[in-house]
Enzyme design. Structure first.
Site, PDB file in Angstrom:
ATOM      1  CG  ASP A 198      -2.084  -0.997   0.943  1.00  0.00           C
ATOM      2  OD1 ASP A 198      -2.187  -1.889   0.431  1.00  0.00           O
ATOM      3  OD2 ASP A 198      -2.735  -1.062   2.173  1.00  0.00           O
ATOM      4  CG  HIS A 219       2.450  -8.522   0.319  1.00  0.00           C
ATOM      5  ND1 HIS A 219       1.902  -9.553   0.819  1.00  0.00           N
ATOM      6  CD2 HIS A 219       2.396  -7.518   0.976  1.00  0.00           C
ATOM      7  CE1 HIS A 219       1.464  -9.360   1.850  1.00  0.00           C
ATOM      8  NE2 HIS A 219       1.424  -8.037   2.140  1.00  0.00           N
ATOM      9  CB  SER A 228       9.792   2.567   4.687  1.00  0.00           C
ATOM     10  OG  SER A 228       8.462   2.238   5.138  1.00  0.00           O
TER      11      SER A 228
END
Length: 345
Positions: A153, A209, A299
């Site tokens: 996301d 992911h 990040s």
């Protein structure tokens, strides 16, 4: 240490002054003051929700004058130490009290997460690395190994070459794949690679992911600093991504050749975690599999594809060339393998 103390006092003065100014001007503390972003689900163009004081501090910190002043690297040392302290604080039980306000401020839909009850999180750190509820982020064409997906996301930009990436988005003078991975042979393997950059803000889901299906070929962890990865910082002359702490995987695939996945820590991120099983060469991985997570803070992730191996989705390319980030969710389509593309093995 005298210069270090001086810089700290100046930073704290600026921080206090900006907070005072914000209150006097009656401006929203967490309005849409960030970089321009397009919500991929709604098609709405907006600015990222970001504290105004953070925006102003970024402008003050990342400009040619400050970059020249910081030739001693005292600024990055101070930010590094501040980030480590912040991470330690977020792991204490007292930090639990921050969760409710944080969720309300950023409008986080807790129905997307498991557990959804904020009282189930013992510390803010536990909340920060919260997991998605199964099914809340479907993976695009999960059984098609020729398709790549968004890894987190995040706000996404994509470019067909490192040269285009440097021209439009990442302005640090030292940004190359070689410097990113600290390996000349691997850097040459990804010469002029196509690059997807994923930037995560503190309010985002901070697990990441796999973009592709394949086999783990290599893993490495590289220590470093914890600089901001906000677009203002990335477009300064400071070498953000090649200075920050990071870990990377090389994933060997049938359709894309080798794919480089680099998780990069930033301000307030004490740790970049790659799950142990994916640190072992030969491990099978499927697109959408959880690779690891960041601890508290903003990040960034860089995914590089060998030259000609991928055709990024057109909406991502078009907006990236306008320097507009696309706000996307993990599992959304990123692009397709280019059948006629050159893949160096």
């Amino acid at each position: 240490m005298a210069l270090f103390d001086l810089f700290q006092k100046i930073y704290l003065f600026v921080d206090s002054f900006l907070n005072y100014l914000l209150q006097r001007c009656h401006l929203s503390a967490n309005g849409e003051y960030g970089w321009r972003s397009l919500d991929r689900k709604t098609g709405k163009l907006m600015r990222e929700q970001q504290p105004l004081t953070k925006k102003l501090k970024l402008i003050l910190l990342f400009n040619p004058l400050t970059e020249w002043i910081d030739t001693t690297h005292l600024m990055r040392l101070w930010i590094h130490n501040k980030s480590v302290r912040k991470g330690e604080e977020e792991g204490t039980p007292a930090s639990h009290n921050q969760i409710k306000t944080f969720v309300e401020t950023y409008g986080i839909n807790m129905n997307d997460f498991e557990p959804s009850d904020i009282e189930k999180y013992r510390t803010f750190e536990d909340f920060f690395i919260r997991a998605h509820r199964p099914g809340s982020r479907p993976i695009h064409d999960p059984d098609d190994p020729a398709g790549a997906v968004v890894v987190a996301d995040s706000r996404v930009v994509t470019y067909d070459s490192v040269a285009e990436t440097k021209k439009l988005w990442i302005k640090g003078t030292d940004f190359t794949i070689t410097n990113l991975v600290m390996d000349t042979q691997l850097g040459a393997h990804f010469a002029d690679a196509a690059v997807a950059s994923f930037r995560l803000s503190p309010q985002d889901y901070h697990r990441y992911h796999s973009p592709v299906t394949g086999t783990i070929k290599a893993f490495r962890s590289i220590p470093g600093d914890y600089y901001q990865v906000d677009p203002i910082a990335l477009q300064s002359g400071v070498n953000i991504l090649t200075s920050n702490a990071r870990s990377y995987l090389v994933i060997e695939t049938e359709h894309f050749g080798d794919v480089l996945f680099v998780a990069i820590g930033a301000t307030d991120v004490g740790t970049v975690r790659i799950h142990e099983k994916f640190q072992k060469p030969g491990t099978q991985i499927k697109k959408g599999d959880e690779i690891g997570y960041f601890q508290f803070g903003g990040s960034s992730i860089i995914v590089a594809f060998q030259k000609g191996a991928i055709k990024f989705d057109q909406d991502l390319l078009d907006h990236s060339r306008q320097k507009i980030q696309v706000s996307a969710e993990v599992g959304m389509s990123l692009g397709k393998a280019n059948p006629g593309g050159k893949k160096v093995s």
